[in-house]
Scaffold this motif. Sequence first.
Motif, PDB file in Angstrom:
ATOM      1  N   ASN A   1       4.975  13.332  -6.074  1.00 35.92           N
ATOM      2  CA  ASN A   1       4.145  12.819  -5.229  1.00 35.92           C
ATOM      3  C   ASN A   1       4.392  11.067  -5.101  1.00 35.92           C
ATOM      4  O   ASN A   1       3.708  10.464  -4.721  1.00 35.92           O
ATOM      5  CB  ASN A   1       2.859  12.913  -5.636  1.00 35.92           C
ATOM      6  CG  ASN A   1       2.229  14.187  -5.381  1.00 35.92           C
ATOM      7  OD1 ASN A   1       1.768  14.490  -4.427  1.00 35.92           O
ATOM      8  ND2 ASN A   1       2.324  14.942  -6.546  1.00 35.92           N
ATOM      9  N   ALA A   2       5.746  10.852  -5.547  1.00 35.66           N
ATOM     10  CA  ALA A   2       6.428   9.486  -5.337  1.00 35.66           C
ATOM     11  C   ALA A   2       5.278   8.800  -6.118  1.00 35.66           C
ATOM     12  O   ALA A   2       5.105   7.486  -5.510  1.00 35.66           O
ATOM     13  CB  ALA A   2       6.326   9.148  -4.022  1.00 35.66           C
ATOM     14  N   LEU A   3       4.969   9.080  -7.279  1.00 37.39           N
ATOM     15  CA  LEU A   3       4.279   7.999  -8.202  1.00 37.39           C
ATOM     16  C   LEU A   3       4.832   7.848  -9.649  1.00 37.39           C
ATOM     17  O   LEU A   3       5.362   8.797  -9.833  1.00 37.39           O
ATOM     18  CB  LEU A   3       2.670   8.666  -8.394  1.00 37.39           C
ATOM     19  CG  LEU A   3       1.773   8.897  -7.253  1.00 37.39           C
ATOM     20  CD1 LEU A   3       0.704  10.064  -7.475  1.00 37.39           C
ATOM     21  CD2 LEU A   3       1.438   7.675  -6.670  1.00 37.39           C
ATOM     22  N   GLU A   4       4.587   6.934 -10.006  1.00 37.30           N
ATOM     23  CA  GLU A   4       4.880   6.905 -11.652  1.00 37.30           C
ATOM     24  C   GLU A   4       3.886   7.276 -12.247  1.00 37.30           C
ATOM     25  O   GLU A   4       2.729   6.229 -12.351  1.00 37.30           O
ATOM     26  CB  GLU A   4       5.488   5.284 -11.728  1.00 37.30           C
ATOM     27  CG  GLU A   4       6.624   4.927 -11.127  1.00 37.30           C
ATOM     28  CD  GLU A   4       7.868   5.408 -11.992  1.00 37.30           C
ATOM     29  OE1 GLU A   4       7.751   5.710 -13.174  1.00 37.30           O
ATOM     30  OE2 GLU A   4       8.744   5.973 -11.321  1.00 37.30           O
ATOM     31  N   ILE A   5       3.730   8.236 -13.168  1.00 42.17           N
ATOM     32  CA  ILE A   5       2.716   8.541 -13.961  1.00 42.17           C
ATOM     33  C   ILE A   5       3.161   8.603 -15.493  1.00 42.17           C
ATOM     34  O   ILE A   5       4.173   9.168 -15.790  1.00 42.17           O
ATOM     35  CB  ILE A   5       2.172   9.967 -13.699  1.00 42.17           C
ATOM     36  CG1 ILE A   5       1.761   9.938 -12.237  1.00 42.17           C
ATOM     37  CG2 ILE A   5       0.962  10.254 -14.532  1.00 42.17           C
ATOM     38  CD1 ILE A   5       1.068  11.160 -11.775  1.00 42.17           C
ATOM     39  N   HIS A   6       2.523   7.834 -16.391  1.00 39.15           N
ATOM     40  CA  HIS A   6       2.718   7.555 -17.787  1.00 39.15           C
ATOM     41  C   HIS A   6       1.666   8.003 -18.557  1.00 39.15           C
ATOM     42  O   HIS A   6       0.167   7.616 -18.405  1.00 39.15           O
ATOM     43  CB  HIS A   6       3.209   6.198 -17.963  1.00 39.15           C
ATOM     44  CG  HIS A   6       4.525   5.734 -17.481  1.00 39.15           C
ATOM     45  ND1 HIS A   6       5.573   6.162 -17.669  1.00 39.15           N
ATOM     46  CD2 HIS A   6       4.632   5.082 -16.352  1.00 39.15           C
ATOM     47  CE1 HIS A   6       6.826   5.634 -16.791  1.00 39.15           C
ATOM     48  NE2 HIS A   6       6.056   4.949 -15.941  1.00 39.15           N
ATOM     49  N   THR A   7       1.738   8.819 -19.574  1.00 36.81           N
ATOM     50  CA  THR A   7       0.694   9.570 -20.562  1.00 36.81           C
ATOM     51  C   THR A   7       1.114   8.944 -21.914  1.00 36.81           C
ATOM     52  O   THR A   7       2.350   9.230 -22.269  1.00 36.81           O
ATOM     53  CB  THR A   7       0.584  10.846 -20.191  1.00 36.81           C
ATOM     54  OG1 THR A   7       0.448  11.066 -18.934  1.00 36.81           O
ATOM     55  CG2 THR A   7      -0.646  11.241 -20.945  1.00 36.81           C
ATOM     56  N   MET A   8       0.325   8.401 -22.541  1.00 39.50           N
ATOM     57  CA  MET A   8       0.419   7.775 -23.886  1.00 39.50           C
ATOM     58  C   MET A   8      -0.586   8.053 -24.919  1.00 39.50           C
ATOM     59  O   MET A   8      -1.782   7.737 -24.406  1.00 39.50           O
ATOM     60  CB  MET A   8       0.761   6.466 -23.983  1.00 39.50           C
ATOM     61  CG  MET A   8       1.102   5.566 -25.135  1.00 39.50           C
ATOM     62  SD  MET A   8       1.633   3.883 -25.055  1.00 39.50           S
ATOM     63  CE  MET A   8       2.787   3.834 -23.408  1.00 39.50           C
ATOM     64  N   HIS A   9      -0.276   8.491 -25.985  1.00 37.91           N
ATOM     65  CA  HIS A   9      -1.456   9.023 -26.957  1.00 37.91           C
ATOM     66  C   HIS A   9      -2.038   7.727 -27.163  1.00 37.91           C
ATOM     67  O   HIS A   9      -1.389   6.534 -27.316  1.00 37.91           O
ATOM     68  CB  HIS A   9      -0.748   9.641 -28.184  1.00 37.91           C
ATOM     69  CG  HIS A   9      -1.791  10.354 -29.069  1.00 37.91           C
ATOM     70  ND1 HIS A   9      -2.546   9.416 -30.002  1.00 37.91           N
ATOM     71  CD2 HIS A   9      -2.245  11.484 -29.330  1.00 37.91           C
ATOM     72  CE1 HIS A   9      -3.188  10.244 -30.651  1.00 37.91           C
ATOM     73  NE2 HIS A   9      -3.174  11.435 -30.291  1.00 37.91           N
TER      74      HIS A   9
ATOM     75  N   GLY B   1      -5.951  11.739  -2.047  1.00 40.24           N
ATOM     76  CA  GLY B   1      -6.029  12.878  -2.840  1.00 40.24           C
ATOM     77  C   GLY B   1      -5.396  12.449  -4.136  1.00 40.24           C
ATOM     78  O   GLY B   1      -4.894  13.371  -5.127  1.00 40.24           O
ATOM     79  N   ILE B   2      -4.713  11.302  -4.471  1.00 42.32           N
ATOM     80  CA  ILE B   2      -4.173  10.910  -5.534  1.00 42.32           C
ATOM     81  C   ILE B   2      -4.816  11.075  -6.823  1.00 42.32           C
ATOM     82  O   ILE B   2      -4.518  11.927  -8.058  1.00 42.32           O
ATOM     83  CB  ILE B   2      -3.453   9.284  -5.800  1.00 42.32           C
ATOM     84  CG1 ILE B   2      -2.567   9.307  -4.906  1.00 42.32           C
ATOM     85  CG2 ILE B   2      -2.972   9.072  -7.290  1.00 42.32           C
ATOM     86  CD1 ILE B   2      -2.076   7.765  -4.632  1.00 42.32           C
ATOM     87  N   ILE B   3      -6.288  10.661  -6.960  1.00 43.59           N
ATOM     88  CA  ILE B   3      -7.210  11.048  -8.008  1.00 43.59           C
ATOM     89  C   ILE B   3      -7.643  12.392  -8.261  1.00 43.59           C
ATOM     90  O   ILE B   3      -7.375  12.941  -9.414  1.00 43.59           O
ATOM     91  CB  ILE B   3      -8.460  10.279  -7.718  1.00 43.59           C
ATOM     92  CG1 ILE B   3      -8.293   8.557  -7.760  1.00 43.59           C
ATOM     93  CG2 ILE B   3      -9.570  10.434  -8.915  1.00 43.59           C
ATOM     94  CD1 ILE B   3      -9.402   7.783  -7.218  1.00 43.59           C
ATOM     95  N   HIS B   4      -7.763  13.038  -7.008  1.00 46.48           N
ATOM     96  CA  HIS B   4      -7.839  14.431  -7.156  1.00 46.48           C
ATOM     97  C   HIS B   4      -6.669  15.303  -7.953  1.00 46.48           C
ATOM     98  O   HIS B   4      -7.129  16.182  -8.767  1.00 46.48           O
ATOM     99  CB  HIS B   4      -8.003  15.057  -5.806  1.00 46.48           C
ATOM    100  CG  HIS B   4      -7.993  16.607  -5.722  1.00 46.48           C
ATOM    101  ND1 HIS B   4      -9.485  17.489  -5.947  1.00 46.48           N
ATOM    102  CD2 HIS B   4      -7.225  17.506  -5.338  1.00 46.48           C
ATOM    103  CE1 HIS B   4      -9.222  18.622  -5.892  1.00 46.48           C
ATOM    104  NE2 HIS B   4      -7.763  18.803  -5.419  1.00 46.48           N
ATOM    105  N   LYS B   5      -5.662  14.827  -7.578  1.00 44.79           N
ATOM    106  CA  LYS B   5      -4.462  15.796  -8.064  1.00 44.79           C
ATOM    107  C   LYS B   5      -4.319  15.382  -9.754  1.00 44.79           C
ATOM    108  O   LYS B   5      -3.948  16.263 -10.212  1.00 44.79           O
ATOM    109  CB  LYS B   5      -3.262  15.367  -7.433  1.00 44.79           C
ATOM    110  CG  LYS B   5      -2.891  15.904  -5.774  1.00 44.79           C
ATOM    111  CD  LYS B   5      -1.826  15.374  -5.329  1.00 44.79           C
ATOM    112  CE  LYS B   5      -1.780  15.768  -3.749  1.00 44.79           C
ATOM    113  NZ  LYS B   5      -0.862  15.246  -3.027  1.00 44.79           N
ATOM    114  N   VAL B   6      -4.430  14.209 -10.016  1.00 47.58           N
ATOM    115  CA  VAL B   6      -4.423  13.771 -11.371  1.00 47.58           C
ATOM    116  C   VAL B   6      -5.492  14.295 -12.210  1.00 47.58           C
ATOM    117  O   VAL B   6      -5.142  14.757 -13.237  1.00 47.58           O
ATOM    118  CB  VAL B   6      -4.075  12.342 -11.572  1.00 47.58           C
ATOM    119  CG1 VAL B   6      -4.228  12.019 -13.175  1.00 47.58           C
ATOM    120  CG2 VAL B   6      -2.892  11.545 -10.861  1.00 47.58           C
ATOM    121  N   SER B   7      -6.594  14.332 -11.692  1.00 54.10           N
ATOM    122  CA  SER B   7      -7.578  14.864 -12.591  1.00 54.10           C
ATOM    123  C   SER B   7      -7.816  16.291 -12.406  1.00 54.10           C
ATOM    124  O   SER B   7      -8.152  16.946 -13.495  1.00 54.10           O
ATOM    125  CB  SER B   7      -8.993  14.338 -11.863  1.00 54.10           C
ATOM    126  OG  SER B   7      -9.314  14.763 -10.607  1.00 54.10           O
ATOM    127  N   ALA B   8      -7.110  16.885 -11.366  1.00 49.43           N
ATOM    128  CA  ALA B   8      -7.256  18.512 -11.447  1.00 49.43           C
ATOM    129  C   ALA B   8      -5.960  18.823 -12.379  1.00 49.43           C
ATOM    130  O   ALA B   8      -6.401  19.776 -13.227  1.00 49.43           O
ATOM    131  CB  ALA B   8      -6.720  18.932 -10.138  1.00 49.43           C
TER     132      ALA B   8
END
Length: 89
Positions: free
Chosen positions: A71-79, A14-21
Motif C-alpha cells: 500500500n506504499a506505506l512505511e509500517i514499522h512494528t517494535m516490541h 482505508g489505511i486505519i481499517h487495513k492496519v487494524s484488520a
Amino acid sequence: MKAVISVIGKDALGIIHKVSAKCVDAGANIVDISQSVMKEFFSMVMVVEIGALKVPFADFVDALKLLGEENALEIHTMHEDIFAAMHKI
C-alpha cells in the motif's frame, strides 16, 4: 506485552481499517491510537496488546511490513521493550 506500530505514507482511504484488520486477524488488541494528516501525508502510531497473538511476533511484524509495501506505506512494528530501550536517556 505491547508493541508500537508506526505508519507513514501518502494519505489514502482505508489505511486505519487495513492496519487494524491485520491486527485483529493476528490477535493483537489496539489499546491506543493517534493519527494525523498533514496536507497529503498520513501518520499514525498505534499501541497494541500482543499477549494473545495467534502468530509468532516476527510473523506479525512481517505481515504488517508486507501490508505497508503493498500500500506504499512505511509500517514499522517494535516490541515495547525495544521501543523503551531506544528512548531512554
